[in-house]
Design an enzyme around this catalytic site. Structure first.
Site, short mmCIF file in Angstrom:
data_model
loop_
_atom_site.label_atom_id
_atom_site.label_comp_id
_atom_site.label_asym_id
_atom_site.label_seq_id
_atom_site.Cartn_x
_atom_site.Cartn_y
_atom_site.Cartn_z
N LYS A 65 -7.53 -0.26 5.52
CA LYS A 65 -8.23 -1.22 4.65
C LYS A 65 -9.46 -1.86 5.30
CE LYS A 65 -4.43 -2.43 1.55
NZ LYS A 65 -3.68 -3.53 0.93
N ASP A 101 -5.96 -6.77 -4.45
CA ASP A 101 -4.66 -7.28 -4.01
C ASP A 101 -4.42 -8.75 -4.41
OD1 ASP A 101 -3.68 -4.94 -2.87
OD2 ASP A 101 -4.54 -5.37 -0.91
N GLY A 122 2.92 -15.80 7.00
CA GLY A 122 2.19 -14.64 7.50
C GLY A 122 0.68 -14.78 7.36
N ALA A 126 -2.04 -8.75 3.51
CA ALA A 126 -1.50 -9.18 2.23
C ALA A 126 -1.64 -10.69 2.06
CB ALA A 126 -0.03 -8.77 2.11
N TYR A 222 8.36 -4.87 -1.99
CA TYR A 222 8.84 -4.30 -3.26
C TYR A 222 9.82 -3.15 -3.08
CZ TYR A 222 5.37 -0.53 -2.58
OH TYR A 222 4.64 0.51 -2.07
#
Length: 274
Positions: A65, A101, A122, A126, A222
């Protein structure tokens, strides 16, 4: 037929081909979406190959990414801020990168859910995408918790920049700060991979019990649909959400970016679940 796809390593676990090809078929578009497992040292060769195949676009996942940016011709404002891309569109060979995202995450949250104060666990990719788009979706205050690393001060500055000043970074080991934050949080988001493949969790049952009754607990994982974190929250009667709706929404936004047509999120969700 125009080729679309995903570049990642590994790529075999991805559910993107199911949902993208379902949506492509629904519209009768002459295209196909394929997952490409690209070795990290072969990224440049892969981009050359995709250009040679005249691809219409592709998704980008771990570990590319950030690295993909050097091979792109143009970046959207959100990708510039994040310095990360998850979706690329080819316009006559001109590669344009964006990131769906963050919007994908927030669009998966019920608009009626209170989110004055949100906790994020975190500081990885993400987490950053969620932090950078939070203000657009009505979040007033973000408290980000992480273990202290060598680059702690750089991360603190980055969180403040990405959140446009309404977010700050705290040490996950600071129990006093964590307790105070949990007691007034409207939403708790696990943006780490802890709990993906095992029973681990960053927070204890007692800490989860500190959350207000109206709080929503979200685990961006997920593949493991009922992580220990979500089980603990469910046992306390809290609303929970796993990472599947975010996966669907970010994929739908990618589809819309490529084809300029509305994506049927229910159909895409069905494709993944099947």
């Amino acid at each position: 037929m125009t080729l679309y796809g995903l570049i990642a390593h590994p790529a075999g676990h991805s559910r993107s081909p199911q949902m993208q090809n379902m949506m492509i078929a629904e519209y009768g578009i002459d295209a196909h979406y394929h997952a490409f497992n690209i070795l990290p040292e072969k990224l440049e060769e892969a981009i050359v190959g995709l250009k040679a195949l005249h691809v219409g676009g592709f998704n980008v996942s771990t570990p590319f990414k950030n690295e993909i940016i050097q091979y792109l011709d143009e970046l959207s404002p959100i990708s510039q801020r994040l310095h990360a891309v998850n979706t690329v569109k080819s316009v006559k060979g001109h590669l344009i990168g964006t990131n769906t995202d963050g919007d994908g995450f927030w669009q998966s949250i019920n608009s009626r859910q209170p989110k004055e104060m949100v906790i994020v666990l975190g500081t990885g990719g993400a987490a950053r995408s969620v932090i950078a788009t939070a203000k657009l979706y009505g979040v007033r205050e973000l408290i980000v918790f992480n273990r202290v690393h060598e680059d702690w001060h750089e991360r603190k500055a980055e969180i403040s920049y990405l959140s446009e000043g309404n977010g700050h970074l705290e040490d996950l080991a600071d129990n006093q700060m964590l307790t105070k934050a949990l007691k007034r949080a409207d939403m708790l988001i696990n943006a780490t991979t802890v709990g993906m493949n095992d029973l681990r969790t960053l927070l204890t049952d007692l800490q989860i019990a500190l959350l207000p009754r109206h709080a929503l607990v979200v685990d961006m994982i997920y593949r493991n649909q009922q992580t220990t974190l979500l089980k603990s929250a469910n046992q306390r009667g809290l609303a929970t959400l796993n990472g599947l709706p975010m996966l669907v929404n970010q994929g739908a936004l990618s589809f819309e970016y490529w084809f300029d047509r509305p994506a049927d999120r229910n159909l895409m969700k069905k494709a993944i679940e099947e």
